[in-house]
Design an enzyme around this catalytic site. Structure first.
Site, PDB file in Angstrom:
ATOM      1  N   GLY A 106      22.919   3.318 -34.247  1.00  0.00           N
ATOM      2  CA  GLY A 106      22.539   4.329 -33.257  1.00  0.00           C
ATOM      3  C   GLY A 106      23.123   4.013 -31.895  1.00  0.00           C
ATOM      4  N   ALA A 107      23.324   2.734 -31.639  1.00  0.00           N
ATOM      5  CA  ALA A 107      23.858   2.343 -30.335  1.00  0.00           C
ATOM      6  C   ALA A 107      25.272   2.880 -30.139  1.00  0.00           C
ATOM      7  CB  ALA A 107      23.823   0.828 -30.193  1.00  0.00           C
ATOM      8  N   GLY A 119       0.829  -1.210   0.000  1.00  0.00           N
ATOM      9  CA  GLY A 119       0.000   0.000   0.000  1.00  0.00           C
ATOM     10  C   GLY A 119       0.852   1.244   0.000  1.00  0.00           C
ATOM     11  N   GLY A 120       0.566   2.116   0.952  1.00  0.00           N
ATOM     12  CA  GLY A 120       1.248   3.408   1.020  1.00  0.00           C
ATOM     13  C   GLY A 120       2.744   3.295   1.174  1.00  0.00           C
TER      14      GLY A 120
HETATM   15  C1  HXC Z   1      -2.845  -1.449  11.803  1.00  0.00           C
HETATM   16  C2  HXC Z   1      -1.797  -3.444  11.471  1.00  0.00           C
HETATM   17  C3  HXC Z   1      -1.711  -3.200  10.096  1.00  0.00           C
HETATM   18  C4  HXC Z   1      -2.231  -1.959   9.606  1.00  0.00           C
HETATM   19  C5  HXC Z   1      -0.814  -5.113  10.478  1.00  0.00           C
HETATM   20  N1  HXC Z   1      -1.254  -4.640  11.665  1.00  0.00           N
HETATM   21  N2  HXC Z   1      -1.111  -4.239   9.501  1.00  0.00           N
HETATM   22  N3  HXC Z   1      -2.369  -2.578  12.318  1.00  0.00           N
HETATM   23  N4  HXC Z   1      -2.792  -1.119  10.495  1.00  0.00           N
HETATM   24  N5  HXC Z   1      -2.149  -1.660   8.307  1.00  0.00           N
HETATM   25  C6  HXC Z   1      -1.101  -5.286  12.960  1.00  0.00           C
HETATM   26  C7  HXC Z   1      -1.981  -6.511  13.122  1.00  0.00           C
HETATM   27  O1  HXC Z   1      -3.252  -6.119  13.604  1.00  0.00           O
HETATM   28  C8  HXC Z   1      -1.200  -7.302  14.157  1.00  0.00           C
HETATM   29  O2  HXC Z   1      -1.434  -6.729  15.434  1.00  0.00           O
HETATM   30  C9  HXC Z   1       0.238  -7.019  13.814  1.00  0.00           C
HETATM   31  O3  HXC Z   1       0.218  -5.792  13.043  1.00  0.00           O
HETATM   32  C10 HXC Z   1       0.872  -8.093  12.967  1.00  0.00           C
HETATM   33  O4  HXC Z   1       0.018  -8.360  11.861  1.00  0.00           O
HETATM   34  P1  HXC Z   1      -0.333  -9.842  11.389  1.00  0.00           P
HETATM   35  O5  HXC Z   1      -1.429  -9.734  10.414  1.00  0.00           O
HETATM   36  O6  HXC Z   1      -0.536 -10.709  12.594  1.00  0.00           O
HETATM   37  O7  HXC Z   1       1.036 -10.265  10.682  1.00  0.00           O
HETATM   38  P2  HXC Z   1       1.248 -11.205   9.434  1.00  0.00           P
HETATM   39  O8  HXC Z   1       0.397 -12.437   9.542  1.00  0.00           O
HETATM   40  O9  HXC Z   1       2.714 -11.386   9.322  1.00  0.00           O
HETATM   41  O10 HXC Z   1       0.714 -10.382   8.172  1.00  0.00           O
HETATM   42  C11 HXC Z   1       1.367  -9.214   7.756  1.00  0.00           C
HETATM   43  C12 HXC Z   1       0.478  -8.457   6.745  1.00  0.00           C
HETATM   44  C13 HXC Z   1      -0.935  -8.265   7.342  1.00  0.00           C
HETATM   45  C14 HXC Z   1       0.396  -9.273   5.458  1.00  0.00           C
HETATM   46  C15 HXC Z   1       1.180  -7.136   6.430  1.00  0.00           C
HETATM   47  O11 HXC Z   1      -0.799  -7.715   8.665  1.00  0.00           O
HETATM   48  C16 HXC Z   1      -1.790  -7.343   6.535  1.00  0.00           C
HETATM   49  O12 HXC Z   1      -2.339  -7.730   5.513  1.00  0.00           O
HETATM   50  N6  HXC Z   1      -1.960  -6.075   7.013  1.00  0.00           N
HETATM   51  C17 HXC Z   1      -2.797  -5.134   6.378  1.00  0.00           C
HETATM   52  C18 HXC Z   1      -2.159  -4.638   5.098  1.00  0.00           C
HETATM   53  C19 HXC Z   1      -2.969  -3.519   4.492  1.00  0.00           C
HETATM   54  O13 HXC Z   1      -4.018  -3.753   3.877  1.00  0.00           O
HETATM   55  N7  HXC Z   1      -2.565  -2.257   4.788  1.00  0.00           N
HETATM   56  C20 HXC Z   1      -3.258  -1.091   4.369  1.00  0.00           C
HETATM   57  C21 HXC Z   1      -2.801  -0.810   2.972  1.00  0.00           C
HETATM   58  S1  HXC Z   1      -3.665   0.543   2.314  1.00  0.00           S
HETATM   59  P3  HXC Z   1      -1.243  -7.557  16.786  1.00  0.00           P
HETATM   60  O14 HXC Z   1      -1.722  -6.641  17.852  1.00  0.00           O
HETATM   61  O15 HXC Z   1      -2.043  -8.793  16.621  1.00  0.00           O
HETATM   62  O16 HXC Z   1       0.212  -7.847  16.911  1.00  0.00           O
HETATM   63  C22 HXC Z   1      -2.549   1.732   2.277  1.00  0.00           C
HETATM   64  C23 HXC Z   1      -3.036   2.918   1.565  1.00  0.00           C
HETATM   65  C24 HXC Z   1      -2.083   4.059   1.684  1.00  0.00           C
HETATM   66  O17 HXC Z   1      -1.459   1.615   2.759  1.00  0.00           O
HETATM   67  C25 HXC Z   1      -1.956   4.763   0.374  1.00  0.00           C
HETATM   68  C26 HXC Z   1      -1.124   6.025   0.511  1.00  0.00           C
HETATM   69  C27 HXC Z   1      -0.703   6.502  -0.819  1.00  0.00           C
END
Ligand code: HXC
Length: 509
Positions: A405-406, A170-171
């Site tokens: 050209g290269a 994502g971001g």
């Molecule tokens: C808040 C988050 C988080 C997030 C993970 N966590 N991503 N908390 N915001 N984006 C937290 C989980 O709740 C968890 O908390 C801990 O981090 C570890 O995550 P897990 O899922 O247990 O880890 P894992 O199984 O290794 O998976 C990793 C992951 C997954 C694949 C990255 O966490 C995931 O899919 N996260 C969301 C990704 C996402 O969609 N992000 C937003 C993108 S949109 P605890 O308390 O249990 O430890 C974006 C738009 C911005 O970024 C654009 C700007 C231009």
């Protein structure tokens, strides 16, 4: 008083634990180090000075005001040294809310970005993050945008390096994309705009994290990443090595390291590097390794467009950027990918005052609909533009083919080459003899064609027609290449070029 000091100690110890022992163990089980362990390896021992260790998020939505507020908020920031040279760092801490980016997390990154720019020192970001802090919504998006703007403001002023050491989604992907180099760790890191779940919903494709954005994808297919390493330790040690090659900023000039390698070293084996048969390949990297100090070459983007080699080496202890056609891959032809890869590298070198040495053995641009439809003209123009724009010293050496050209594009005299050498084996022509004769003498008998081909070979397939016109400054012995390049670079150290004022150019992006 002692109580107060002890309190500081215990608050620091708590902050250093990030998301706690359990999450640190989970991190280790995935084969990853924690943010602080990584910084310890990246920086000189004891040199890390941390900022904002006690910063906490200020989010009150989705129960965030009631839950734990881990100090540091998912990113460890500060500065330290790499072999004595100052660098700024931020390392996403996956043990704290998945290293996700909140408003305060972004402010911490911005602080080191600004400090790096103000003090003109490189910045290195270590990524291991779940992207935008979902609970914070637009505050997180705003934080990302502030960081993106910071990347652009610093671009071309200080080196910016990103190392992807876990998820980067994502971001989080766009800040690395605007830095100078991205490196990844094999098997534990991946990078994509939208993950496998979203991909499945939108396009029905079923892919794994690795297939979508692993190191193999980004180093070999997308060219987003410039290299990959087997584990965290190797990655961080290699980044230290890279930093040793890079200037601290666009004004300081390249670093100079002591070397025991004699600049006048002769390499007799280079006299037989080019095979007698013009169609037989040879390894251009052998030439690079024999020219640079102590055979130390840091290759950039090795797995992508192998028909051109780019990377850093040193001559007389000073960094040089090398660009070289590679006859071992697609005969060293220039195609869209090779042109883009080399153009980006040339622009980095020029922005940071790193002289460029170009080794040429190129049969031309790759023909075909795939290339033309893919924008070969525009991509080739990128490399032409990048070289033509250079104000850094350009030393070129044609080892064998320089066709069409290269020939012009590969740092020829005409587009700004300062010192242009050729080996006696060089062949500088519009095209290869057979193709040329078949066009000029279309319809002639096979005997006539063969005779004319020999004539063409004798007249044009040598460096001397170009040397007679002064397009080649000198035809040199292959064994003396290192010493000739060293002398040329030394002579060119005081090179100065004035360009007319403009807001910025309009390179063919
Ligand atoms: C808040 C988050 C988080 C997030 C993970 N966590 N991503 N908390 N915001 N984006 C937290 C989980 O709740 C968890 O908390 C801990 O981090 C570890 O995550 P897990 O899922 O247990 O880890 P894992 O199984 O290794 O998976 C990793 C992951 C997954 C694949 C990255 O966490 C995931 O899919 N996260 C969301 C990704 C996402 O969609 N992000 C937003 C993108 S949109 P605890 O308390 O249990 O430890 C974006 C738009 C911005 O970024 C654009 C700007 C231009």
């Amino acid at each position: 008083m002692r109580d107060i000091l002890e309190k500081l100690d215990s608050r620091r110890a708590e902050a250093r634990l990030g998301g706690g022992v359990k999450r640190i163990e989970a991190q280790h089980q995935k084969g990853k180090l924690t943010a602080r362990e990584r910084l310890e390896l990246l920086l000189d021992e004891g040199s890390f000075e941390e900022f904002d260790m006690f910063v906490q998020h200020r989010c009150v939505d989705f129960g965030m005001d009631k839950g734990a507020k881990p100090p540091g908020d998912g990113v460890v920031t500060g500065w330290g040294t790499v072999n004595g040279r100052k660098v700024f760092v931020f390392a996403k801490d996956f043990t704290v809310l998945g290293g996700s980016l909140s408003e305060t997390h972004a402010q911490k990154v911005r602080k080191v970005q600004e400090m790096a720019l103000r003090t003109r020192a490189p910045i290195i970001g270590l990524y291991d993050s779940g992207g935008a802090r979902i609970q914070e919504g637009v505050a997180s998006l705003a934080g990302y945008a502030d960081i993106f703007k910071g990347n652009v403001d610093a671009s071309g002023v200080i080196p910016q390096i990103s190392v992807i050491m876990g998820p980067c989604a994502g971001g989080d992907v766009y800040s690395p994309a605007m830095t100078d180099f991205i490196f990844m760790v094999r098997d534990t890191s991946y990078m994509y705009v939208t993950g496998p779940d979203v991909v499945k919903t939108v396009t029905n494709e079923i892919v794994t994290h690795e297939e979508l954005g692993g190191a193999s994808v980004h180093c070999a297919k997308s060219s987003i990443a410039d290299g990959a390493f087997d584990n965290d330790v190797e990655a961080l040690l290699q980044i230290r090595r890279l930093i040793d090659f890079l200037p601290s900023n666009n004004r300081d000039g390249v670093p100079e390291w002591p070397t025991a390698d004699d600049a006048t070293r002769r390499e007799a084996s280079l006299d037989t590097l080019v095979p007698d048969n013009a169609n037989q390949p040879y390894d251009m990297k052998e030439l690079i390794l024999k020219v640079v100090d102590e055979g130390d070459f840091f290759e950039i983007s090795e797995k992508f467009a192998g028909n051109i080699v780019t990377g850093f080496g040193r001559v007389e202890g000073r960094t040089v950027g090398f660009v070289a056609n590679q006859p071992m891959v697609l005969a060293g032809v220039l195609d869209s990918d090779a042109s883009r890869k080399a153009a980006r590298f040339v622009r980095f070198c020029d922005a940071f005052e790193i002289p460029i040495v170009t080794f040429v053995d190129v049969p031309g641009f790759l023909p075909g609909t795939a290339q033309e439809y893919g924008g070969l003209i525009k991509h080739g123009a990128k490399l032409l533009f990048a070289y033509s724009q250079c104000t850094v010293p350009l030393v070129t050496c044609i080892t064998r083919k320089a066709f069409g050209g290269a020939y012009d594009v590969m740092a020829s005299k005409h587009i700004g080459g300062d010192v242009n050498y050729a080996w006696p084996t060089a062949q500088i022509a519009v095209m290869g003899a057979k193709g040329a004769v078949e066009i000029i003498f279309r319809g002639q008998t096979p005997e006539e064609i063969e005779k004319r081909t020999r004539e063409y070979e004798e007249r044009f397939l040598s460096p001397f027609v170009a040397a007679e016109r002064g397009y080649i400054d000198e035809v040199i012995m292959p064994h003396s290449t290192r010493s000739r390049i060293a002398r040329a670079l030394s002579m060119l150290r005081s090179k100065q070029v004035e360009r007319p004022w403009r807001k910025h150019d309009n390179m063919p992006l």
